[in-house]
Design an enzyme around this catalytic site. Structure first.
Site, mmCIF file in Angstrom:
data_model
loop_
_atom_site.group_PDB
_atom_site.id
_atom_site.type_symbol
_atom_site.label_atom_id
_atom_site.label_comp_id
_atom_site.label_asym_id
_atom_site.label_seq_id
_atom_site.Cartn_x
_atom_site.Cartn_y
_atom_site.Cartn_z
ATOM 1 N N ASP A 47 0.871 -1.246 0.002
ATOM 2 C CA ASP A 47 -0.165 0.239 -0.056
ATOM 3 C C ASP A 47 0.859 1.266 -0.018
ATOM 4 O O ASP A 47 2.088 1.210 0.242
ATOM 5 C CB ASP A 47 -0.851 0.030 1.330
ATOM 6 C CG ASP A 47 -2.099 1.025 0.963
ATOM 7 O OD1 ASP A 47 -2.279 1.334 -0.321
ATOM 8 O OD2 ASP A 47 -3.016 1.019 2.129
ATOM 9 N N TYR A 55 6.359 -9.780 7.279
ATOM 10 C CA TYR A 55 6.370 -8.236 7.523
ATOM 11 C C TYR A 55 6.682 -7.975 8.804
ATOM 12 O O TYR A 55 6.726 -8.636 9.721
ATOM 13 C CB TYR A 55 4.909 -7.793 7.215
ATOM 14 C CG TYR A 55 4.126 -7.724 6.113
ATOM 15 C CD1 TYR A 55 4.258 -6.397 5.507
ATOM 16 C CD2 TYR A 55 3.855 -8.700 5.409
ATOM 17 C CE1 TYR A 55 3.828 -6.077 4.074
ATOM 18 C CE2 TYR A 55 3.200 -8.348 3.945
ATOM 19 C CZ TYR A 55 3.379 -7.160 3.283
ATOM 20 O OH TYR A 55 3.008 -7.088 2.175
#
Length: 579
Positions: A207, A266
């Site tokens: 994103d 992540y």
């Protein structure tokens, strides 16, 4: 004789079953003994038999009259001759423009003909046509250089970019990277106008504002360029310092970096002061007090919850008081606070409820409870010990999952923060996997970092040396680890901390949450259940206003809602958006 033989052939085609061709020895014997016998035993099989071969195998010095029985052989095999010729003709047409050697075809690569009867198509050479042509202006084109399917390993700081994937008229990581490929000659000018021409794909479509120490893009790339000794260094010359190409490896032609990726890792970095309980008297503080410390009729509970945190009794608020301060003074005191071990343990207990396969429809957008795509598998989550850097204490949360949806990680970390700082039982998290829809705000993108995508299955296949991936390389970041860690420290960690010091992004986000008016956060209570007041009905959006207290600059009147964002619906449906 001609009038007698034709009906005989016709009858054999219509009524006689197809028999196996006779061998050459029996044909030779029949031809030398009696011509009429040879004619009667002529095969009607569709196998391709040539006239000159039949004659030579029967008798090299046979007189001309022996050509009559072999004519009948030729007649019976004529249909298969035509079929074979048509096949050859069609094969040549299909090869036209591919370097084939059929009618109208072009020479194959290296000056040779196209594929022959036993020569399979070289899939590794797709797009390898090196023949010159004419451009639109009538000028000769430069020689085309061979393209190879490659996996390109990259890293970047996402600050200032609108996400990973190429978008028209928008500054993205992939757009800048693709321009560098073209300038370096790794992508030809013929393909410079459209990345789909070289089958560009990415392992993780992050994103806007999200960083990546490691990501992978795959494409058909020119890997050998005259005069360029180090292609990676050449491409990096055309990239800004915050985007780096670590290297590339040759992969099989069917390789797609998104679908070949087994799992993603992540990291989310956050300042520890974000775990402080809400200020007494704030909207969230009032909600917690109403749902956990009072009876439905408004009278105080005689026995307070054993887990919920009473902000008024928290050591921080008892020391600094609960009076309203300016935002600058407030954040200064918060940054000086150090998280205690009990708070860290509450966060660690909360993240464990994410592990396994669950329905994460409440943690993304455009997904309902019935949507099977909302089922995701989380492999491992862990909360690291806090570390102090430049006067601010930071906590790292690691996520390892098979795949993630848009905003999923940011909403997961947001709920962990809310549960930890209020003392809400972590059993609230499994409640969120149920059919009821609730509002979970997404945490800032500033702290999110893609550590790396993993390709375990593909690498295992390569290491086993299976035939179809022979001579290919594994997709692995370890050989670049030292360089990646140095880049991560300078361009991601340091840049992230500096941005937080200058913008107070996390403190502003927390102020939005704490000053929200409405029943949305009534699921933060002593029971760890979702009350009806907090459930969102389909098609109805509440207006969530921020109170009239002292608000920092840049704080909007509405808490930004993920569902209201403009996103690529097609990519969202295909599951390409994550982070």
């Amino acid at each position: 004789m001609e009038s007698q033989s034709e009906p005989s052939v016709k009858r054999s085609r219509e009524s006689s079953p197809v028999i196996n061709p006779v061998n050459q020895s029996s044909l030779s014997s029949s031809a030398s003994t009696n011509a009429s016998t040879a004619a009667s035993t002529a095969p009607s099989s569709p196998k391709k038999v040539k006239l000159d071969e039949s004659v030579s195998s029967a008798e090299p010095s046979a007189p001309a009259e022996l050509s009559v029985p072999t004519d009948s052989v030729a007649l019976t095999s004529a249909p298969s001759e035509v079929i074979e010729e048509k096949k050859e003709d069609n094969r040549g047409k299909r090869q036209k423009g591919r370097g084939g050697n059929g009618p109208g075809g072009k020479p194959g690569k290296n000056g040779g003909g196209g594929r022959g009867k036993y020569q399979g198509r070289d899939r590794n050479a797709e797009g390898d046509d090196t023949q010159n042509g004419e451009g639109k202006d009538g000028q000769p084109k430069a020689d085309r250089l061979p393209k190879k399917k490659t996996a390109v390993l990259i890293g970047f700081s996402g600050t200032g970019y609108k996400g990973m994937q190429i978008q028209k008229d928008v500054k993205t990581i992939e757009g800048v990277l693709f321009d560098a490929f073209v300038k370096a000659g790794a992508v030809s000018q013929d393909n410079a106008d459209d990345a789909t021409k070289v089958a560009l794909s990415r392992a993780a479509r992050t994103d806007a504002g999200v960083h990546a120490a490691g990501n992978v893009v795959s494409l058909k790339m020119i890997t050998v360029i005259p005069g360029v000794e180090d292609l990676t260094a050449k491409i990096n010359e055309y990239l800004p310092e915050q985007i780096r190409m670590w290297g590339f490896v040759r992969v099989q032609n069917a390789f797609n970096s998104r679908t070949a990726c087994d799992s993603r890792m992540y990291e989310y970095l956050l300042p520890s002061h974000i775990f402080l309980p809400p200020r007494p008297g704030s909207e969230l503080g009032k909600t917690i007090k109403r749902t956990s410390f009072t009876k439905p009729d408004g009278t105080p509970l005689t026995e307070l919850s054993s887990t919920i945190i009473n902000s008024e009794e928290h050591p921080f608020w008892k020391e600094y008081g609960t009076e309203e301060l300016s935002f600058v003074e407030d954040i200064k005191k918060r940054k000086a606070w150090r998280v205690d071990s009990d708070t860290i343990e509450r966060a660690r207990a909360a993240v464990k409820f994410y592990e396994g396969t669950h329905n994460f429809h409440n943690f993304t957008v455009e997904r309902s409870f019935q949507d099977r795509a909302a089922q995701r598998f989380m492999i491992k989550l862990e909360v690291k010990d806090p570390v102090v850097v430049n006067g601010t204490e930071w906590v790292s949360v690691r996520f390892h999952g098979q795949s993630f949806m848009l905003h999923q990680i940011r909403k997961m970390i947001s709920l962990v923060i809310l549960v930890t700082r209020t003392g809400t039982p972590p059993t609230l998290i499994p409640e969120c996997y149920g059919p009821r829809k609730i509002h979970i705000p997404k945490a800032p993108p500033l702290g999110l970092l893609l550590e790396q995508p993993l390709f375990h299955s593909y690498n295992t296949t390569v290491e086993k040396g299976q035939k179809f991936v022979a001579a290919k390389e594994t997709v692995n970041f370890e050989q670049y680890r030292e360089t990646i860690d140095a880049f991560k420290m300078r361009y991601i960690y340091e840049a992230l901390r500096k941005e937080e010091e200058e913008t107070d992004t996390f403190a502003k986000w927390l102020a939005c949450v704490d000053n929200f008016i409405g029943p949305d956060f009534e699921y933060l209570n002593s029971t760890g259940t979702i009350p009806e007041a907090a459930v969102r009905t389909a098609g109805h959006r509440r207006r969530r206003s921020i109170g009239d207290g002292d608000k920092p600059a840049g704080l909007t009147n509405d808490l930004e809602e993920s569902d209201d964002e403009q996103v690529d619906k097609g990519a969202l449906k295909r599951g390409e958006l994550e982070g």
